[in-house]
Design an enzyme around this catalytic site. Structure first.
Site, PDB file in Angstrom:
ATOM      1  N   ASP A   1       0.820  -1.229   0.012  1.00  0.00           N
ATOM      2  CA  ASP A   1      -0.160  -0.023   0.009  1.00  0.00           C
ATOM      3  C   ASP A   1       0.693   1.275  -0.141  1.00  0.00           C
ATOM      4  OD1 ASP A   1      -2.677   1.192   0.306  1.00  0.00           O
ATOM      5  OD2 ASP A   1      -1.666   2.105   2.003  1.00  0.00           O
TER       6      ASP A   1
ATOM      7  N   GLU B   1      -1.735  -1.245  -5.820  1.00  0.00           N
ATOM      8  CA  GLU B   1      -2.813  -0.610  -6.503  1.00  0.00           C
ATOM      9  C   GLU B   1      -2.562   0.168  -7.644  1.00  0.00           C
ATOM     10  OE1 GLU B   1      -5.214   1.220  -2.824  1.00  0.00           O
ATOM     11  OE2 GLU B   1      -3.208   1.703  -2.770  1.00  0.00           O
TER      12      GLU B   1
ATOM     13  N   ASP C   1      -3.088   1.868   6.842  1.00  0.00           N
ATOM     14  CA  ASP C   1      -2.039   1.204   5.527  1.00  0.00           C
ATOM     15  C   ASP C   1      -1.715  -0.319   5.813  1.00  0.00           C
ATOM     16  OD1 ASP C   1      -1.779   4.154   4.576  1.00  0.00           O
ATOM     17  OD2 ASP C   1      -0.753   4.428   6.333  1.00  0.00           O
TER      18      ASP C   1
END
Length: 493
Positions: free
Chosen positions: A227, A329, A416
């Protein structure tokens, strides 16, 4: 232009070296960069003039077949037109390599093709505008594809056409050893100048990769989720499917740290004689002190970028070496900074300082080098809003909420780390095929379905990226006005 196919077992890689140019070599480089700009501006002016002339002739009722012949937008067509005009517009053209003019024409062909495809809806991303003229302050760059391009045996010099032997600040032994062993072949060399005024040469190289992964690869956790964020203590957080945090990287914040120096330098430049006179509203010759101050501004920006790039390279290399599957991501970094204006200038600065898109880009090719897989979660996958314990989704979660508190099971966890765990579970199945040992209750991540365990995915299937690449440069579409007939994409410019 034909598509360049990289042979099986090979990959395209770049080697970049800082140069120590002599005054004569620096002048020759600027001459080549200026020649590229002249070729670009000359042919762009011709393209715009022909488009305007054809539009005017249509208003007179002239038939399509009787209109002024259109200018081909392909690289080959632009090169033919340039060769017919260069003796008139640039009688000094023989002083520079032909690659200089080809650089400018290639940039124009790419810009026209991108604009054409963007208007037709064939190009992803934001709309691309029509190419603009380049000024003398534009970034200087020249690309060489033919001629003498080599790394000298002394490991501290490189040779380029017409520019001769150039000294490098650092050793070129890594590239030289590959070339001598026959596992690398130079395709092209690009000589460019950065904002600080320092010149670099980038070799585009075809490198042969061994079929087996390095012995040190995969020594860490087999599957991790990464992340990314903009906070100082969490540029990257890596987590495992069973909920453990194994790596947390602090953001260097190099641009933020340089704001005080940049503010002082830019105020100093504003008090000096710049290229624009606000009193007469006209251009003027800037003073030497203004140019010196702006070079200091450029060096400050270049150092901030170098510090950021160093941290990102080290951390992404460590991830690609140690783990078999890495899930990240798919963020639209430019879209995150596109709106808000002064109301979110602090967030926009933090996003620029973090360079979030660079993390995924670096991992995409480093995973291929070290035999690991990169799994890209969908752009709208709610990794931060999902509970890594029960799989429920939290309806409201702001950027200020650094601790995730589940309203259903009562889980309290770092925001996170929670997102990293959800990403790790999303990429667990594509490589290992196992269901994992995480705390989620729904089925394990499925590469085909794109559903993470304990997570509801809102987008299409997850992608496993083959990061080796397929081509070394952007292909020019042969269908874009290469016959000399009226180009439908250029009539409404």
């Amino acid at each position: 232009m034909a598509r360049f196919e990289i042979p099986e077992g090979w990959t395209a890689q770049a080697y970049r070296f800082a140069l120590d140019l002599t005054p004569a070599q620096a002048r020759a480089f600027r001459s080549h960069a200026g020649a590229a700009r002249v070729a670009y501006n000359t042919m762009l002016a011709l393209v715009k003039a022909v488009i305007g002339q054809r539009a005017a002739e249509r208003t007179y009722g002239i038939a399509e077949e009787d209109l002024t012949p259109a200018v081909s937008w392909s690289l080959a067509g632009l090169r033919r037109n340039w060769n017919g005009r260069k003796d008139t517009v640039a009688p000094w053209w023989a002083d520079n390599s032909k690659e200089a003019y080809n650089t400018g024409l290639d940039a124009l062909a790419r810009g026209l093709e991108a604009w054409s495809k963007s208007r037709k809806g064939e190009r992803a991303g934001a709309a691309t505008g029509f190419p603009r003229f380049k000024s003398a302050r534009s970034r200087r760059s020249v690309r060489f594809t033919t001629g003498t391009i080599r790394v000298e045996p002394d490991r501290h010099h490189v040779a380029l056409p017409r520019l001769g032997t150039l000294k490098t600040h650092e050793s070129t032994r890594k590239l030289a050893r590959r070339i001598e062993a026959g596992t690398a072949r130079i395709l092209s060399a690009t000589l460019a100048e950065d904002s600080s005024g320092r010149c670099h040469v980038s070799f585009q190289v075809l490198v042969k990769r061994s079929g087996t992964a390095p012995a040190r690869a995969g020594a860490g956790e087999p599957v991790v989720g990464v992340d990314v964020g903009v906070k100082e203590d969490c540029l990257m957080v890596a987590g495992t499917p069973d909920g453990r945090e194994i790596r947390r990287v602090r953001a260097p914040k190099s641009l933020t740290a340089a704001q005080g120096r940049l503010r002082a330098l830019q105020r100093k430049a504003a008090r000096q004689q710049g290229p624009w006179n606000p009193g007469t509203r006209s251009r003027q010759r800037p003073s030497k002190r203004w140019e010196k101050t702006n070079r200091r501004v450029g060096r400050t920006h270049a150092r901030a970028a170098a510090v950021r790039r160093d941290v990102l390279h080290k951390e992404t290399t460590a991830l690609a070496r140690r783990h078999q599957v890495i899930t990240v991501e798919t963020l639209s970094a430019s879209g995150m900074r596109s709106a808000g204006g002064a109301y979110k200038k602090g967030l926009n600065l933090a996003l620029s300082d973090a360079a979030l898109a660079e993390i995924r880009r670096m991992l995409s090719y480093k995973c291929a080098w070290y035999g690991s897989d990169l799994v890209e979660a969908g752009r709208y996958f709610p990794s931060s809003k999902l509970c890594s314990a029960c799989g429920r989704r939290k309806p409201s979660l702001t950027l200020a909420d650094r601790i995730y508190q589940c309203d259903y099971c009562g889980l309290v966890i770092d925001r996170d780390l929670n997102a990293a765990v959800n990403l790790a579970r999303l990429g667990e199945t594509p490589r290992t095929g196992a269901t994992g040992t995480g705390t989620g209750s729904s089925p394990a991540a499925s590469h085909r379905a794109g559903k993470g365990r304990g997570a509801t995915q809102e987008t299409a299937a997850t992608q496993v990226v083959n990061a080796a690449g397929r081509e070394t440069s952007t292909r020019h579409d042969d269908s874009v006005d290469k016959t000399g007939t009226a180009p439908s994409q250029g009539e409404a410019a």
